[in-house]
Enzyme design. Structure first.
Site, PDB file in Angstrom:
ATOM      1  N   CYS A 173       0.838  -1.178   0.000  1.00  0.00           N
ATOM      2  CA  CYS A 173       0.000   0.000   0.000  1.00  0.00           C
ATOM      3  C   CYS A 173       0.882   1.239   0.000  1.00  0.00           C
ATOM      4  O   CYS A 173       2.091   1.157   0.138  1.00  0.00           O
ATOM      5  CB  CYS A 173      -0.905   0.002   1.224  1.00  0.00           C
ATOM      6  SG  CYS A 173      -1.855  -1.524   1.430  1.00  0.00           S
ATOM      7  N   GLU A 182      -0.639 -11.353 -16.261  1.00  0.00           N
ATOM      8  CA  GLU A 182      -0.720 -10.191 -15.372  1.00  0.00           C
ATOM      9  C   GLU A 182      -1.654  -9.118 -15.906  1.00  0.00           C
ATOM     10  O   GLU A 182      -2.450  -8.564 -15.149  1.00  0.00           O
ATOM     11  CB  GLU A 182       0.673  -9.562 -15.195  1.00  0.00           C
ATOM     12  CG  GLU A 182       1.555 -10.204 -14.168  1.00  0.00           C
ATOM     13  CD  GLU A 182       2.875  -9.480 -14.045  1.00  0.00           C
ATOM     14  OE1 GLU A 182       3.254  -9.135 -12.913  1.00  0.00           O
ATOM     15  OE2 GLU A 182       3.540  -9.239 -15.080  1.00  0.00           O
ATOM     16  N   HIS A 224       5.433 -34.843 -22.166  1.00  0.00           N
ATOM     17  CA  HIS A 224       5.238 -35.398 -20.821  1.00  0.00           C
ATOM     18  C   HIS A 224       3.988 -34.849 -20.143  1.00  0.00           C
ATOM     19  O   HIS A 224       3.903 -34.842 -18.915  1.00  0.00           O
ATOM     20  CB  HIS A 224       6.478 -35.125 -19.964  1.00  0.00           C
ATOM     21  CG  HIS A 224       7.722 -35.764 -20.506  1.00  0.00           C
ATOM     22  ND1 HIS A 224       7.911 -37.127 -20.525  1.00  0.00           N
ATOM     23  CD2 HIS A 224       8.816 -35.223 -21.085  1.00  0.00           C
ATOM     24  CE1 HIS A 224       9.085 -37.405 -21.066  1.00  0.00           C
ATOM     25  NE2 HIS A 224       9.651 -36.271 -21.426  1.00  0.00           N
ATOM     26  N   ARG A 279       1.235   1.130  -6.051  1.00  0.00           N
ATOM     27  CA  ARG A 279       1.445   0.215  -4.937  1.00  0.00           C
ATOM     28  C   ARG A 279       0.131  -0.351  -4.382  1.00  0.00           C
ATOM     29  O   ARG A 279       0.157  -1.228  -3.520  1.00  0.00           O
ATOM     30  CB  ARG A 279       2.195   0.918  -3.798  1.00  0.00           C
ATOM     31  CG  ARG A 279       3.656   1.199  -4.108  1.00  0.00           C
ATOM     32  CD  ARG A 279       4.289   1.987  -2.990  1.00  0.00           C
ATOM     33  NE  ARG A 279       5.721   2.143  -3.204  1.00  0.00           N
ATOM     34  CZ  ARG A 279       6.658   1.404  -2.629  1.00  0.00           C
ATOM     35  NH1 ARG A 279       6.300   0.443  -1.807  1.00  0.00           N
ATOM     36  NH2 ARG A 279       7.925   1.611  -2.861  1.00  0.00           N
ATOM     37  N   TRP A 329      -3.938  -1.767  -0.971  1.00  0.00           N
ATOM     38  CA  TRP A 329      -4.008  -3.071  -1.637  1.00  0.00           C
ATOM     39  C   TRP A 329      -4.485  -4.049  -0.575  1.00  0.00           C
ATOM     40  O   TRP A 329      -3.798  -4.302   0.416  1.00  0.00           O
ATOM     41  CB  TRP A 329      -2.639  -3.479  -2.174  1.00  0.00           C
ATOM     42  CG  TRP A 329      -2.659  -4.772  -2.943  1.00  0.00           C
ATOM     43  CD1 TRP A 329      -2.987  -4.946  -4.251  1.00  0.00           C
ATOM     44  CD2 TRP A 329      -2.324  -6.076  -2.452  1.00  0.00           C
ATOM     45  NE1 TRP A 329      -2.875  -6.270  -4.598  1.00  0.00           N
ATOM     46  CE2 TRP A 329      -2.476  -6.989  -3.507  1.00  0.00           C
ATOM     47  CE3 TRP A 329      -1.914  -6.554  -1.206  1.00  0.00           C
ATOM     48  CZ2 TRP A 329      -2.227  -8.351  -3.372  1.00  0.00           C
ATOM     49  CZ3 TRP A 329      -1.675  -7.920  -1.057  1.00  0.00           C
ATOM     50  CH2 TRP A 329      -1.836  -8.797  -2.139  1.00  0.00           C
ATOM     51  N   LYS A 354       2.570  -2.999  -7.098  1.00  0.00           N
ATOM     52  CA  LYS A 354       3.936  -2.991  -7.594  1.00  0.00           C
ATOM     53  C   LYS A 354       4.941  -3.530  -6.592  1.00  0.00           C
ATOM     54  O   LYS A 354       5.723  -4.412  -6.898  1.00  0.00           O
ATOM     55  CB  LYS A 354       4.313  -1.558  -7.992  1.00  0.00           C
ATOM     56  CG  LYS A 354       5.704  -1.435  -8.608  1.00  0.00           C
ATOM     57  CD  LYS A 354       5.779  -2.109  -9.957  1.00  0.00           C
ATOM     58  CE  LYS A 354       7.113  -1.916 -10.637  1.00  0.00           C
ATOM     59  NZ  LYS A 354       7.195  -2.642 -11.895  1.00  0.00           N
ATOM     60  N   GLU A 386       8.602 -15.730 -18.363  1.00  0.00           N
ATOM     61  CA  GLU A 386       8.345 -14.301 -18.199  1.00  0.00           C
ATOM     62  C   GLU A 386       7.266 -13.828 -19.173  1.00  0.00           C
ATOM     63  O   GLU A 386       6.399 -13.023 -18.799  1.00  0.00           O
ATOM     64  CB  GLU A 386       9.642 -13.513 -18.411  1.00  0.00           C
ATOM     65  CG  GLU A 386       9.494 -12.010 -18.379  1.00  0.00           C
ATOM     66  CD  GLU A 386       8.998 -11.452 -17.073  1.00  0.00           C
ATOM     67  OE1 GLU A 386       8.633 -10.259 -17.046  1.00  0.00           O
ATOM     68  OE2 GLU A 386       8.951 -12.185 -16.056  1.00  0.00           O
ATOM     69  N   ASN A 431       0.846  -0.133   6.474  1.00  0.00           N
ATOM     70  CA  ASN A 431       1.217  -1.127   5.473  1.00  0.00           C
ATOM     71  C   ASN A 431       1.729  -2.361   6.193  1.00  0.00           C
ATOM     72  O   ASN A 431       2.421  -2.247   7.203  1.00  0.00           O
ATOM     73  CB  ASN A 431       2.325  -0.613   4.555  1.00  0.00           C
ATOM     74  CG  ASN A 431       1.856   0.507   3.647  1.00  0.00           C
ATOM     75  OD1 ASN A 431       0.670   0.788   3.552  1.00  0.00           O
ATOM     76  ND2 ASN A 431       2.804   1.150   2.995  1.00  0.00           N
ATOM     77  N   GLY A 432       1.457  -3.534   5.646  1.00  0.00           N
ATOM     78  CA  GLY A 432       1.952  -4.755   6.263  1.00  0.00           C
ATOM     79  C   GLY A 432       0.816  -5.623   6.763  1.00  0.00           C
ATOM     80  O   GLY A 432      -0.365  -5.376   6.478  1.00  0.00           O
ATOM     81  N   LYS A 451       3.739 -12.062 -18.059  1.00  0.00           N
ATOM     82  CA  LYS A 451       3.273 -10.763 -18.545  1.00  0.00           C
ATOM     83  C   LYS A 451       1.861 -10.862 -19.100  1.00  0.00           C
ATOM     84  O   LYS A 451       1.019 -10.000 -18.865  1.00  0.00           O
ATOM     85  CB  LYS A 451       4.216 -10.228 -19.638  1.00  0.00           C
ATOM     86  CG  LYS A 451       5.516  -9.689 -19.121  1.00  0.00           C
ATOM     87  CD  LYS A 451       5.313  -8.423 -18.305  1.00  0.00           C
ATOM     88  CE  LYS A 451       6.402  -8.258 -17.267  1.00  0.00           C
ATOM     89  NZ  LYS A 451       6.321  -9.179 -16.143  1.00  0.00           N
TER      90      LYS A 451
END
Length: 610
Positions: free
Chosen positions: A2, A490, A506, A27, A75, A605, A483, A100-101, A487
């Site tokens: 946050c 996301e 497999h 954030r 967040w 973020k 990656e 935050n946390g 992306k």
């Protein structure tokens, strides 16, 4: 994850707080809120669901004014993203807190406070802090002492800012596991979870250390460590250019940051390589003397940084001749591991505040590693301050939640580390010169790859109705496929998975049909014929393939396979080159899907919670 902003000043600070929140919105953007001590000595608050603009609009109808206040963009961790769970949280109309946390023992504390008569209006762990501080005010003669006492009762992570309506010109801040910075002004002081929030009002900052509690007034800042002793934290002058957080001519931060990659790579290389070699001590003072002794690398990272680490593992072993392990930080910290002799611990983080990576670093310090090296984009971050050696990426601020330029700059930094360590092991001077020359050529090559944008934009239209996707790569392109899948999921919300192409038979081949696009990264390297065989396995089962291939790789094109030619490049740096088209593809697919590119749902973020 946050964003926090607070201040105490003689002027009205509402606009300062709002601008700070907007700078930190990447954030967290589920909800936001602001609280101030009014001229009448009462707490006033406005909270809204959604982005900071909603809060700004609400304040037009319910304006606030004051010189002491706190603000927060959230967040969600505990409790749904709604107005009652939005920060700041109050206790008895006297105490206001932003946090935050995660408070791990919040349920036990909530029950204790309820027996004392406190009524909870939210589902958050943060409201526990507000009521606990209020309860502790009864036995302490100041807000500072009450907060210090409260921190001893909390288990978990927190960066908090507290105001008391009866002491209207004072903020108290506390940090444990979640970053906080103090901004120094003239006759005013500010606090935030990131210095970028405060750059319009100050460039002088002090970073709180673990366990610190500080009392902030207009005239002074007093800082106390975890034992309650008064301490001094260095005040530094920031040289961050805050205009870089603007989108400029680009529609989104993500697109801007994709196109910034050539400049970001030039910046990270500047002054660190000559024409033929990586310069000594680019990883910190006396780093070269230490790196000569390294016989094993342990890399710890999360998310996108984990994929850059996975790529570098191939490089360390094939180029430098040094063994390398890579582990997700959240797994490393909760298992028993064996530390090999002469091991260098490498941590990767764009923000330098990733909670799991920080916790893994602190754990590893007790496990006998020879030294720790942080590769990070934020000077003054916790990871930078707590590591023995540091490589500052100099990529510039990255605002888009989906990392782009930080990933490629990390890869450049890791290749430089591979080169220097390899110099003392399996790498000849001629080979080092070859790598350095390839690094010099890299920014211009990326410029060429960016010219594929128009082609990729057309290609992205094929994904408008897709819900699933496979990415394939071999060797050091396998992490690049990982990656690319990350992306796409996301920012477009398409379910995407990556596989080493040899693993198709497999299990994953069961997923292949005409509705499952398969994306392949195919540089012209020693594995190209093996990869072509894997591609034929998909073709034989009716799969539709999109191949990003070296123009000399000679893939056969037909209606089941669309091939996009990528410039020929040095195989050593092909992972960086082939990242770029995957970034562009994910961006254009997200535009077609109509998602929020820069601030995708459920994400933020800087992951400062476990």
């Amino acid at each position: 994850m946050c964003g926090i902003v607070g201040g105490v000043a003689q002027r009205d600070i509402v606009e300062i707080l709002l601008q700070g929140l907007q700078r930190l919105e990447y954030r967290g953007y589920d909800s936001s809120g602001i609280a101030l001590v009014s001229g009448k000595g009462t707490l006033e608050r406005v909270r809204c669901v959604g982005k900071v603009q909603a809060l700004r609009d609400s304040l037009k109808n319910s304006p606030l004014q004051g010189g002491t206040g706190i603000a927060h963009t959230r967040w969600a961790t505990h409790g749904a993203p709604n107005e009652v769970n939005a920060h700041p949280h109050f206790s008895e109309g006297r105490i206001a807190v932003v946090h935050n946390g995660i408070i791990e023992n919040h349920q036990v504390l909530r029950q204790q406070l309820q027996t004392q008569g406190y009524v909870f209006s939210s589902d958050t762990d943060t409201e526990v802090i507000a009521h606990l501080i209020h309860a502790n005010m009864k036995n302490n003669d100041s807000l500072l002492k009450a907060v210090q006492y409260t921190t001893k009762q909390l288990t978990g992570a927190y960066g908090m800012v507290v105001i008391d309506s009866t002491d209207p010109e004072c903020l108290v801040v506390a940090r444990s596991g979640s970053p906080l910075v103090i901004g120094y002004g003239v006759g005013e002081h500010f606090v935030a979870s990131d210095q970028i929030a405060l750059l319009p009002v100050t460039r002088r900052f002090a970073f709180l250390e673990e366990g610190d509690v500080a009392q902030v007034t207009r005239q002074q800042v007093l800082i106390f460590d975890a034992s309650g002793e008064a301490v001094t934290r260095a005040i530094t002058e920031s040289n961050v250019v805050h205009d870089e957080s603007d989108k400029g001519e680009y529609k989104h931060h993500m697109l801007k940051e994709i196109y910034e990659q050539p400049v970001a790579i030039q910046r990270t290389l500047s002054g660190r390589i000559s024409d033929t070699r990586v310069l000594d001590n680019v990883f910190g003072e006396n780093a070269s003397a230490l790196l000569q002794k390294v016989k094993h690398i342990q890399i710890i990272a999360c998310g996108t940084s984990y994929h850059s680490a996975m790529t570098a593992r191939y490089w360390f072993e094939s180029i430098a001749g040094v063994s390398c392990n890579v582990e997700i930080a959240s797994e490393f910290r909760y298992r028993k591991s064996v530390t090999q002799a002469n091991s260098l611990l490498v941590t990767l983080s764009q923000s330098g505040e990733t909670a799991d990576t920080l916790a893994a670093l602190r754990l590893a310090k007790k496990q006998g590693y020879m030294a720790s090296l942080a590769i990070c984009n934020v000077d003054g971050s916790s990871l930078v301050r707590e590591s023995d050696l540091v490589y500052l990426m100099k990529a510039g601020p990255e605002i888009g939640v989906a990392s782009t330029k930080a990933f490629t700059v990390q890869l450049v930094a890791l290749m430089m580390l591979v080169t220097e360590i390899g110099r003392y092991n399996a790498l000849s001077s001629a080979q080092e010169a070859e790598i350095v020359q390839a690094l010099h050529a890299l920014p211009q090559q990326i410029e060429k790859v960016l010219e594929m944008d128009a082609q990729i934009k057309v290609l992205a239209e094929d994904f408008a109705d897709k819900q699933h996707c496979l990415f394939l790569g071999r060797g050091d392109q396998y992490p690049i496929a990982m990656e690319g899948a990350l992306k796409l999921k996301e920012i477009s919300y398409i379910h995407a998975e990556a596989y080493a192409a040899g693993e198709l038979k497999h299990g994953p081949l069961a997923l292949v049909d005409a509705d499952m696009p398969v994306i392949v990264v195919a540089p012209n390297n020693e594995l190209i014929e093996k990869l072509k065989s894997n591609v034929e396995e998909v073709r034989a089962r009716g799969g539709l393939m999109y191949v990003f291939a070296d123009k000399d790789a000679n893939f056969s094109r037909d209606e089941s396979m669309k091939v996009l030619d990528v410039i020929h490049c040095d195989p050593l740096l092909a992972p960086i080159i082939y990242t770029i088209p995957l970034q562009l593809l994910s961006y254009h697919v997200a535009l077609i899907k109509g998602t929020d590119v820069d601030q995708p749902r459920n994400l933020a973020k800087s992951v400062t919670v476990e």
